[in-house]
Design an enzyme around this catalytic site. Structure first.
Site, PDB file in Angstrom:
ATOM      1  N   CYS A 144       3.306  -3.177  18.143  1.00  0.00           N
ATOM      2  CA  CYS A 144       1.877  -2.879  18.217  1.00  0.00           C
ATOM      3  C   CYS A 144       1.378  -2.011  17.066  1.00  0.00           C
ATOM      4  O   CYS A 144       0.173  -1.853  16.890  1.00  0.00           O
ATOM      5  CB  CYS A 144       1.547  -2.220  19.551  1.00  0.00           C
ATOM      6  SG  CYS A 144       2.022  -3.231  20.977  1.00  0.00           S
ATOM      7  N   HIS A 286      -4.541   2.012  19.214  1.00  0.00           N
ATOM      8  CA  HIS A 286      -3.954   0.916  19.978  1.00  0.00           C
ATOM      9  C   HIS A 286      -4.276   1.183  21.449  1.00  0.00           C
ATOM     10  O   HIS A 286      -4.345   2.325  21.883  1.00  0.00           O
ATOM     11  CB  HIS A 286      -2.444   0.878  19.750  1.00  0.00           C
ATOM     12  CG  HIS A 286      -1.738  -0.108  20.631  1.00  0.00           C
ATOM     13  ND1 HIS A 286      -2.170  -1.401  20.787  1.00  0.00           N
ATOM     14  CD2 HIS A 286      -0.640   0.017  21.430  1.00  0.00           C
ATOM     15  CE1 HIS A 286      -1.372  -2.033  21.624  1.00  0.00           C
ATOM     16  NE2 HIS A 286      -0.443  -1.199  22.020  1.00  0.00           N
ATOM     17  N   ASN A 316      -3.747  -5.999  26.318  1.00  0.00           N
ATOM     18  CA  ASN A 316      -2.889  -5.541  25.231  1.00  0.00           C
ATOM     19  C   ASN A 316      -2.583  -6.740  24.336  1.00  0.00           C
ATOM     20  O   ASN A 316      -1.824  -7.631  24.723  1.00  0.00           O
ATOM     21  CB  ASN A 316      -1.601  -4.938  25.789  1.00  0.00           C
ATOM     22  CG  ASN A 316      -0.690  -4.395  24.690  1.00  0.00           C
ATOM     23  OD1 ASN A 316      -0.935  -4.561  23.511  1.00  0.00           O
ATOM     24  ND2 ASN A 316       0.383  -3.727  25.100  1.00  0.00           N
TER      25      ASN A 316
END
Length: 362
Positions: A144, A286, A316
């Site tokens: 990520c 994030h 996500n």
């Protein structure tokens, strides 16, 4: 929003005026121009799957996922769509927003945990789809945090290349839906598919990236992973039967990591620039769990209004999370020339990274 020099809205209300000049240490120690994000673009497949539908498939109350994560929906790639398809669509939109074509691109760096194939890189497929024949292309595997790692790579490449096309594409993309155990509420509730991209190119001082700071802690590599399919556990009947090709996550360990790392990234970036967190115009984190990240704002010295949260509509989406939220903020006119925009990434590996951008004029 609060911000340095009174915030963007206040600066605009009095006419153009002089833009605030950031501290010298906010800029990279290379000669010549600074580098910054010149345009963004994103792509989401399908119409979106409501969280209520996913909750019910897990045998939960329809409101269970949204109440705990803030995620209202996520998008799922069509059977014929792979990561390269989503990435190429997002990259094309970013190029169009920048007023460029594929011939202007000298580098394509793509962050993903869900590539088309193990090898070759998904970035090479994107290069061919765009027709960017002058571009070098490769993937980055930093989960990520892949977009922030990609920015560091792009800036270093642009600062040292000679005679190449003067722009780089940094792309984040995930097709997590192919790697989910639909019965595992810890992962099925969170992940979605999507792609976003940024064009990085030259800008005049005082605009551009400040230092891009990266970090890793391999001791936490097993906290989030797809355990099978690589050289340690190649695909077999046993790995398929054991769901080894799906995402496995230690939810408590990941939550503790996020709660510790996000405030630290904000504090470190602000301290390095001689600022307070409240001086930042926008913070783009994030957002694996939008509700959790938003709840950490106060502990990081931020007002919740300073955060660019878009995960409620996509879940996500890994390496695409930060550039997607950034693209949304650009399209919603939340960023203006001279604004201080912090990107704060963290993810599996464990990895993390941040950079502070003095946003350039369009």
């Amino acid at each position: 929003m609060t911000g340095h020099g009174g915030g963007r809205a206040e600066r605009r209300s009095g006419g153009p005026g002089p833009l605030p000049r950031p501290r010298p240490d906010q800029h990279l120690p290379f000669g010549g121009p600074s580098w910054a994000i010149r345009a963004t673009g994103s792509y989401l497949p399908g119409d979106g799957v409501p969280s209520a539908e996913v909750s019910e498939s897990l045998g939960l109350d329809p409101g269970w996922i949204e109440s705990r994560t803030g995620i209202r929906r996520r998008h799922v790639a069509a059977p014929a769509e792979a990561a390269s398809d989503l990435a190429a669509a997002a990259a094309d939109r970013a190029l169009r927003a920048a007023g460029l074509d594929a011939a202007d691109v000298g580098l394509i760096v793509l962050g993903t945990s869900t590539p088309d194939v193990i090898a070759p890189s998904t970035a090479c497929r994107v290069q061919a789809m765009l027709g960017a024949r002058r571009a070098a292309a490769f993937d980055i595997s930093a989960a990520c945090t892949g977009f922030v790692f990609g920015l560091q790579t792009a800036v270093g490449w642009l600062a040292t290349q000679r005679g190449s096309a003067p722009y780089a594409l940094v792309v984040g993309v995930e097709v997590y839906s192919r790697f989910l155990n639909r019965a595992d509420r810890a992962t099925a509730a969170l992940f979605g598919d999507g792609a976003a991209a940024a064009v990085v190119g030259p800008v005049p001082p005082p605009y551009g990236f400040g230092p891009i700071t990266l970090g890793s802690d391999g001791a936490g590599a097993d906290d989030v992973l797809i355990p099978a399919g690589g050289s340690r556990a190649p695909a077999s009947a046993d790995t398929l039967a054991g769901l080894g090709h799906t995402i496995h996550m230690d939810g408590r360990a990941v939550r503790d990591f996020i709660a510790e790392i996000f405030p630290r990234l904000v504090g470190d970036a602000a301290d390095a620039a001689g600022l307070k967190p409240a001086d930042l115009d926008l913070v783009v984190p994030h957002q694996p769990n939008p509700r959790l990240v938003a709840s950490l704002a106060g502990g990081a010295g931020l007002d919740p209004a300073q955060l660019a949260i878009a995960g409620q509509d996509v879940g996500n989406i890994g390496a695409a999370s930060i550039p997607y939220a950034l693209d949304r903020a650009v399209r919603d006119d939340r960023i203006g020339p001279g604004d201080l925009v912090l990107l704060a990434g963290f993810g599996a590996g464990l990895t993390w990274g941040h950079t502070l951008i003095t946003w350039p004029p369009t």
